[in-house]
Design a protein around this motif. Structure first.
Motif, PDB file in Angstrom:
ATOM      1  N   SER A   2       5.234  25.046   4.255  1.00  0.00           N
ATOM      2  CA  SER A   2       6.490  25.384   3.955  1.00  0.00           C
ATOM      3  C   SER A   2       6.835  26.437   2.780  1.00  0.00           C
ATOM      4  O   SER A   2       7.493  27.459   3.148  1.00  0.00           O
ATOM      5  N   LEU A   3       5.938  26.444   1.837  1.00  0.00           N
ATOM      6  CA  LEU A   3       5.949  27.261   0.699  1.00  0.00           C
ATOM      7  C   LEU A   3       5.487  28.767   1.107  1.00  0.00           C
ATOM      8  O   LEU A   3       6.129  29.791   0.627  1.00  0.00           O
ATOM      9  N   SER A   4       4.331  28.874   1.972  1.00  0.00           N
ATOM     10  CA  SER A   4       4.010  29.998   2.347  1.00  0.00           C
ATOM     11  C   SER A   4       4.643  30.707   3.307  1.00  0.00           C
ATOM     12  O   SER A   4       5.218  31.994   3.059  1.00  0.00           O
ATOM     13  N   VAL A   5       5.287  30.138   4.392  1.00  0.00           N
ATOM     14  CA  VAL A   5       6.448  30.651   5.018  1.00  0.00           C
ATOM     15  C   VAL A   5       7.682  31.359   4.125  1.00  0.00           C
ATOM     16  O   VAL A   5       7.906  32.382   4.479  1.00  0.00           O
ATOM     17  N   SER A   6       8.042  30.250   3.420  1.00  0.00           N
ATOM     18  CA  SER A   6       9.406  30.628   2.599  1.00  0.00           C
ATOM     19  C   SER A   6       9.010  31.864   1.859  1.00  0.00           C
ATOM     20  O   SER A   6       9.684  32.846   1.549  1.00  0.00           O
ATOM     21  N   ALA A   7       7.873  31.759   0.908  1.00  0.00           N
ATOM     22  CA  ALA A   7       7.464  32.745   0.121  1.00  0.00           C
ATOM     23  C   ALA A   7       7.209  34.108   0.728  1.00  0.00           C
ATOM     24  O   ALA A   7       7.750  35.255   0.066  1.00  0.00           O
ATOM     25  N   ILE A   8       6.576  34.124   1.548  1.00  0.00           N
ATOM     26  CA  ILE A   8       6.514  35.696   2.365  1.00  0.00           C
ATOM     27  C   ILE A   8       7.620  35.975   2.895  1.00  0.00           C
ATOM     28  O   ILE A   8       7.741  37.216   3.079  1.00  0.00           O
ATOM     29  N   GLY A  10       5.344  29.761  15.897  1.00  0.00           N
ATOM     30  CA  GLY A  10       4.097  29.915  15.123  1.00  0.00           C
ATOM     31  C   GLY A  10       4.573  30.439  13.933  1.00  0.00           C
ATOM     32  O   GLY A  10       5.537  30.941  13.380  1.00  0.00           O
ATOM     33  N   PHE A  11       3.663  30.603  13.055  1.00  0.00           N
ATOM     34  CA  PHE A  11       3.615  30.921  11.552  1.00  0.00           C
ATOM     35  C   PHE A  11       4.176  32.292  11.311  1.00  0.00           C
ATOM     36  O   PHE A  11       5.099  32.332  10.698  1.00  0.00           O
ATOM     37  N   TRP A  12       3.648  33.210  11.877  1.00  0.00           N
ATOM     38  CA  TRP A  12       3.983  34.445  11.405  1.00  0.00           C
ATOM     39  C   TRP A  12       5.375  35.022  12.143  1.00  0.00           C
ATOM     40  O   TRP A  12       6.258  35.521  11.493  1.00  0.00           O
ATOM     41  N   ASN A  13       5.553  34.450  13.240  1.00  0.00           N
ATOM     42  CA  ASN A  13       6.876  34.735  13.889  1.00  0.00           C
ATOM     43  C   ASN A  13       8.078  33.957  13.195  1.00  0.00           C
ATOM     44  O   ASN A  13       9.176  34.253  12.948  1.00  0.00           O
ATOM     45  N   LEU A  14       7.843  32.670  12.611  1.00  0.00           N
ATOM     46  CA  LEU A  14       8.887  32.003  12.018  1.00  0.00           C
ATOM     47  C   LEU A  14       9.097  32.840  10.618  1.00  0.00           C
ATOM     48  O   LEU A  14      10.257  32.864  10.247  1.00  0.00           O
ATOM     49  N   THR A  15       7.938  33.287  10.190  1.00  0.00           N
ATOM     50  CA  THR A  15       8.107  33.925   8.816  1.00  0.00           C
ATOM     51  C   THR A  15       9.191  35.017   9.155  1.00  0.00           C
ATOM     52  O   THR A  15      10.129  35.458   8.338  1.00  0.00           O
ATOM     53  N   LEU A  16       8.591  35.932  10.358  1.00  0.00           N
ATOM     54  CA  LEU A  16       9.418  36.963  10.272  1.00  0.00           C
ATOM     55  C   LEU A  16      10.916  36.779  10.657  1.00  0.00           C
ATOM     56  O   LEU A  16      11.889  37.556  10.264  1.00  0.00           O
ATOM     57  N   THR A  60       5.363  25.945  13.160  1.00  0.00           N
ATOM     58  CA  THR A  60       3.891  26.199  13.056  1.00  0.00           C
ATOM     59  C   THR A  60       3.455  24.914  14.147  1.00  0.00           C
ATOM     60  O   THR A  60       4.012  23.896  14.333  1.00  0.00           O
ATOM     61  N   PRO A  61       2.381  25.359  15.053  1.00  0.00           N
ATOM     62  CA  PRO A  61       2.146  24.330  16.084  1.00  0.00           C
ATOM     63  C   PRO A  61       1.299  23.153  15.213  1.00  0.00           C
ATOM     64  O   PRO A  61       0.566  23.249  14.306  1.00  0.00           O
ATOM     65  N   PRO A  62       1.557  22.104  15.965  1.00  0.00           N
ATOM     66  CA  PRO A  62       0.779  20.893  15.574  1.00  0.00           C
ATOM     67  C   PRO A  62      -0.789  21.118  15.717  1.00  0.00           C
ATOM     68  O   PRO A  62      -1.057  21.916  16.350  1.00  0.00           O
ATOM     69  N   PRO A  63      -1.576  20.497  15.225  1.00  0.00           N
ATOM     70  CA  PRO A  63      -1.568  19.109  14.347  1.00  0.00           C
ATOM     71  C   PRO A  63      -0.977  19.487  12.914  1.00  0.00           C
ATOM     72  O   PRO A  63      -0.795  18.704  11.983  1.00  0.00           O
ATOM     73  N   ALA A  64      -1.313  20.862  12.403  1.00  0.00           N
ATOM     74  CA  ALA A  64      -1.170  21.156  10.859  1.00  0.00           C
ATOM     75  C   ALA A  64       0.449  20.671  10.603  1.00  0.00           C
ATOM     76  O   ALA A  64       1.337  21.070  11.216  1.00  0.00           O
ATOM     77  N   PRO A  65       0.480  19.707   9.444  1.00  0.00           N
ATOM     78  CA  PRO A  65       1.607  19.307   8.988  1.00  0.00           C
ATOM     79  C   PRO A  65       2.640  19.980   8.609  1.00  0.00           C
ATOM     80  O   PRO A  65       2.232  21.082   7.804  1.00  0.00           O
ATOM     81  N   ALA A  66       3.921  20.158   9.167  1.00  0.00           N
ATOM     82  CA  ALA A  66       4.962  20.911   8.309  1.00  0.00           C
ATOM     83  C   ALA A  66       6.223  19.943   8.233  1.00  0.00           C
ATOM     84  O   ALA A  66       6.277  18.813   9.119  1.00  0.00           O
ATOM     85  N   TRP A  67       6.874  19.994   7.340  1.00  0.00           N
ATOM     86  CA  TRP A  67       7.838  18.894   6.968  1.00  0.00           C
ATOM     87  C   TRP A  67       8.868  18.624   8.013  1.00  0.00           C
ATOM     88  O   TRP A  67       9.034  17.574   8.266  1.00  0.00           O
ATOM     89  N   GLY A  68       9.398  19.667   8.408  1.00  0.00           N
ATOM     90  CA  GLY A  68      10.740  19.504   9.404  1.00  0.00           C
ATOM     91  C   GLY A  68      10.038  18.778  10.675  1.00  0.00           C
ATOM     92  O   GLY A  68      10.668  17.971  11.103  1.00  0.00           O
ATOM     93  N   SER A 126      15.600  26.252   5.929  1.00  0.00           N
ATOM     94  CA  SER A 126      15.673  27.072   7.161  1.00  0.00           C
ATOM     95  C   SER A 126      14.199  26.755   7.901  1.00  0.00           C
ATOM     96  O   SER A 126      14.441  26.365   9.191  1.00  0.00           O
ATOM     97  N   GLU A 127      13.277  26.715   7.193  1.00  0.00           N
ATOM     98  CA  GLU A 127      11.937  26.531   7.762  1.00  0.00           C
ATOM     99  C   GLU A 127      11.793  25.141   8.228  1.00  0.00           C
ATOM    100  O   GLU A 127      11.264  25.002   9.378  1.00  0.00           O
ATOM    101  N   ALA A 128      12.439  24.180   7.542  1.00  0.00           N
ATOM    102  CA  ALA A 128      12.390  22.875   7.959  1.00  0.00           C
ATOM    103  C   ALA A 128      13.263  22.568   8.995  1.00  0.00           C
ATOM    104  O   ALA A 128      12.811  21.723   9.959  1.00  0.00           O
ATOM    105  N   SER A 129      14.291  23.280   9.118  1.00  0.00           N
ATOM    106  CA  SER A 129      15.206  23.009  10.376  1.00  0.00           C
ATOM    107  C   SER A 129      14.492  23.686  11.645  1.00  0.00           C
ATOM    108  O   SER A 129      14.549  23.105  12.659  1.00  0.00           O
ATOM    109  N   LEU A 130      14.004  24.861  11.563  1.00  0.00           N
ATOM    110  CA  LEU A 130      13.304  25.466  12.648  1.00  0.00           C
ATOM    111  C   LEU A 130      11.976  24.609  13.088  1.00  0.00           C
ATOM    112  O   LEU A 130      11.987  24.604  14.498  1.00  0.00           O
ATOM    113  N   SER A 131      11.479  24.069  12.292  1.00  0.00           N
ATOM    114  CA  SER A 131      10.290  23.326  12.497  1.00  0.00           C
ATOM    115  C   SER A 131      10.499  21.962  13.018  1.00  0.00           C
ATOM    116  O   SER A 131       9.957  21.459  13.908  1.00  0.00           O
TER     117      SER A 131
END
Lengths: 291, 316
Positions: free
Chosen positions: A91-97, A150-156, A234-242, A223-228
């Motif tokens: 959550s923090l890295s997607v948002s901060a980047i 995915g991580f980078w597309n979500l960030t973008l 980001t794909p599972p199994p890595a945990p994302a709050w949303g 936004s990150e939470a809503s989208l996830s």
């Protein structure tokens, strides 16, 4: 000479005044503490989290909160608290980047647009009109459908959505000072355009941009939470709050904690950034001070 | 006023045109198309069969030709047909628009019902317990994601107390009471964050107005505090509230997408999501156009309203 000396000493004095104001603002301090706590949890996740966040543990599935699992376990027996801690990383890295990218691209274009005006300004502002004509989340969903998850597309996607507001704020800040006497003076002294922009105008746009960054971080977390939650993160199994909230919904009646835990984490993080942003606004822009 | 309105409308139309082009291009750049989605990979279609289907749907043409055809039809009020169901997009939208409209209007109503009294209370009782509680509500409301609130409400009111349904939809004209029962939780989940933002702005705006000279004059005439607040101050204090609500309409419409998904409401948000997932271009275009159009329209209306209620506003 006295004038020069005063000018030279004005910077540390301004910084002292800022910190004095900051440290006496309850919302700024509370916000900062919350934000630091969340960042610390994310950075030191392996030390803070008692369990492996992705390892399946069928014997422990759907357990309620206890001393061993303070936020219970999910359908696969994974410790919710550990997943919430690791989820902070995503959550923090997607948002901060994303916010940094939006600041650089949107803020840069906006500042240049306010500085140059003319056709360039017209072009940038009409582009922001288009981006702002979408509800933010709809634009992000549409972008992710095009880019894929995915991580980078979500960030973008989040970065693109938030570059428009940054462009607006930066442009307004530049427009406010571009005709001021000190800018004219530096021009009269023969300073080049990039120098005037970089040394004289941008430092004056710093305060509104800093406030915008803090408040946008709060929006980006949401936004990150809503989208996830919608499965676009980001794909599972890595945990994302949303996504944890979405997964927890399947076992809502048996194990509500699997949804409640990550929701609380989102709430505290967003609260932290909002309080910090409010506090910064009080300190940096006394005209907007809340009563 | 007239030149201001004309300029505002022109910019709004320009933004909408931008939205149309952007969405049209973006949807077509998505990897995979409706044909591959419809047929599925298990069916092992031959390239000829795929090409035939693409020709049938008109998606084999160059993108500018597709756009020309679509835009020409749009000007006559035709948004095309769903590639999957063959149904007219306009008639599908006409079925779904009332659902989203009802959801957002109810959410807005709930937000105002909570926020205005709470904001006024917080301002009048400034620095007292009521003020702190209102601020706490506002901070929490702004920080809690609406989809999480939705899930908490389902947990509490549907699963625990079995008071309200956790999903589904009943037509308003079929059974108004059942319709309302199905809409309470979605509207509440959607309205709370708007209520939070509106509470804050009502409070700070009223505090500002209460410090103005004309309010001091009203007080010095010996008017009761109630009359001062409700008759004199509140009207002016609500001007910024209108702007904030206008700005939040985007958040409300965006939030409706995810709330409709959670509660299984057949609104435009869910229609757009389905369209995106199935690469049904005309559906995505139609739904996004309606949502963005509504958003742009509300913003123009808010600007006009603002200009009407605050004569000090400059039209530049």
């Amino acid at each position: 000479m006295a004038l020069v000396a005063e000018n030279l000493s004005s910077e540390p004095r301004a910084s002292r005044a800022f910190w004095r104001g900051f440290l006496t603002s309850p919302s700024a301090v509370t916000g900062l503490i919350l934000v630091v706590l969340v960042f610390a949890a994310a950075i030191f996740a392996p030390l803070v989290a008692p369990f492996d966040p992705v390892k399946y543990n069928p014997i422990d599935r759907l357990q309620g909160p206890s001393f061993k699992h303070i936020l219970g376990t999910d359908l696969y027996g994974r410790d919710t608290f550990s997943r919430v801690i690791y989820g902070a990383r995503v959550s923090l890295s997607v948002s901060a980047i994303a916010v940094t990218m939006a600041l650089i691209v949107g803020g840069g274009l906006g500042a240049l647009s306010g500085f140059r005006l003319g056709w360039f300004d017209m072009l940038v502002m009409r582009l922001t009109d288009v981006l702002l004509a979408f509800p933010a989340i709809l634009l992000a969903i549409a972008l992710l459908a095009f880019l894929g998850g995915g991580f980078w597309n979500l960030t973008l996607a989040i970065a693109i959505v938030y570059s428009a507001p940054f462009a607006r704020v930066a442009r307004a800040a530049v427009l406010r000072v571009r005709e001021d006497a000190f800018v004219e003076a530096s021009r009269a002294l023969g300073a080049s355009n990039p120098r005037v922009l970089w040394r004289h105008i941008l430092p004056n746009a710093f305060a509104p941009m800093l406030i915008e960054v803090t408040l946008r971080l709060a929006y980006a977390i949401l936004s990150e939470a809503s989208l996830s939650y919608l499965g676009l993160g980001t794909p599972p199994p890595a945990p994302a709050w949303g996504q944890m909230i979405a997964d927890g919904r399947r076992t809502l009646e048996l194990a509500p904690w699997a949804s409640i835990g990550p929701g609380l984490a989102i709430m505290f993080t967003v609260l932290g950034f909002n309080l910090l942003g409010d506090g910064l606004r009080d300190v940096l822009d006394p005209r907007l001070r809340k009563r | 006023m007239i030149p201001f309105l004309a300029r505002r409308l022109l910019l709004a139309l320009f933004a909408l045109l931008g939205v149309i082009i952007l969405v049209f291009v973006m949807v077509r750049l998505v990897p995979g198309d409706v044909v591959t989605n419809l047929v599925g990979i298990d069916a092992h279609p031959t390239p000829e069969q795929l090409a035939n289907l693409r020709r049938l749907f008109g998606i084999d043409l160059p993108i500018h030709v597709q756009f020309g055809k679509w835009f020409g039809a749009l000007l006559t009020g035709d948004l095309g047909e769903s590639l999957r169901t063959n149904r007219s997009i306009v008639s599908d939208l006409a079925l779904r628009l009332p659902v989203t409209l009802e959801l957002t209007v109810l959410a807005l109503g709930i937000a105002l019902l909570i926020a205005v009294p709470l904001g006024v209370l917080a301002a009048i009782k400034r620095g007292q317990t009521a003020d702190y509680l209102a601020s706490l509500f506002a901070l929490a409301g702004l920080a809690a994601p609406n989809f999480w609130l939705a899930i908490l409400f389902i947990l509490l009111f549907s699963l625990q107390f079995r008071l309200l349904p956790s999903g589904g939809y009943v037509l308003l004209n079929e059974n108004p009471l059942e319709n309302l029962r199905h809409m309470v939780l979605p509207a509440l989940s959607l309205g709370l964050s708007l209520a939070a933002a509106t509470t804050r702005i009502t409070r700070s705006s009223l505090l500002e107005v209460l410090n103005l000279d004309y309010v001091r004059t009203a007080r010095s005439k010996g008017l009761s505090e109630r009359v001062v607040v409700y008759r004199h101050a509140l009207k002016n204090a609500l001007i910024p509230v209108v702007t904030v609500i206008g700005l939040q309409v985007g958040t409300l419409l965006g939030g409706a997408i995810i709330i409709e998904e959670i509660f299984g409401l057949p609104g435009i948000g869910r229609f757009a999501l389905e369209g995106i997932n199935l690469r049904d271009y005309p559906v995505v275009q139609g739904a996004v156009l309606v949502v963005a159009g509504a958003f742009v329209l509300v913003n123009v209306l808010v600007d006009v309203l603002y200009a009407l209620i605050d004569p000090r506003m400059r039209y530049d």
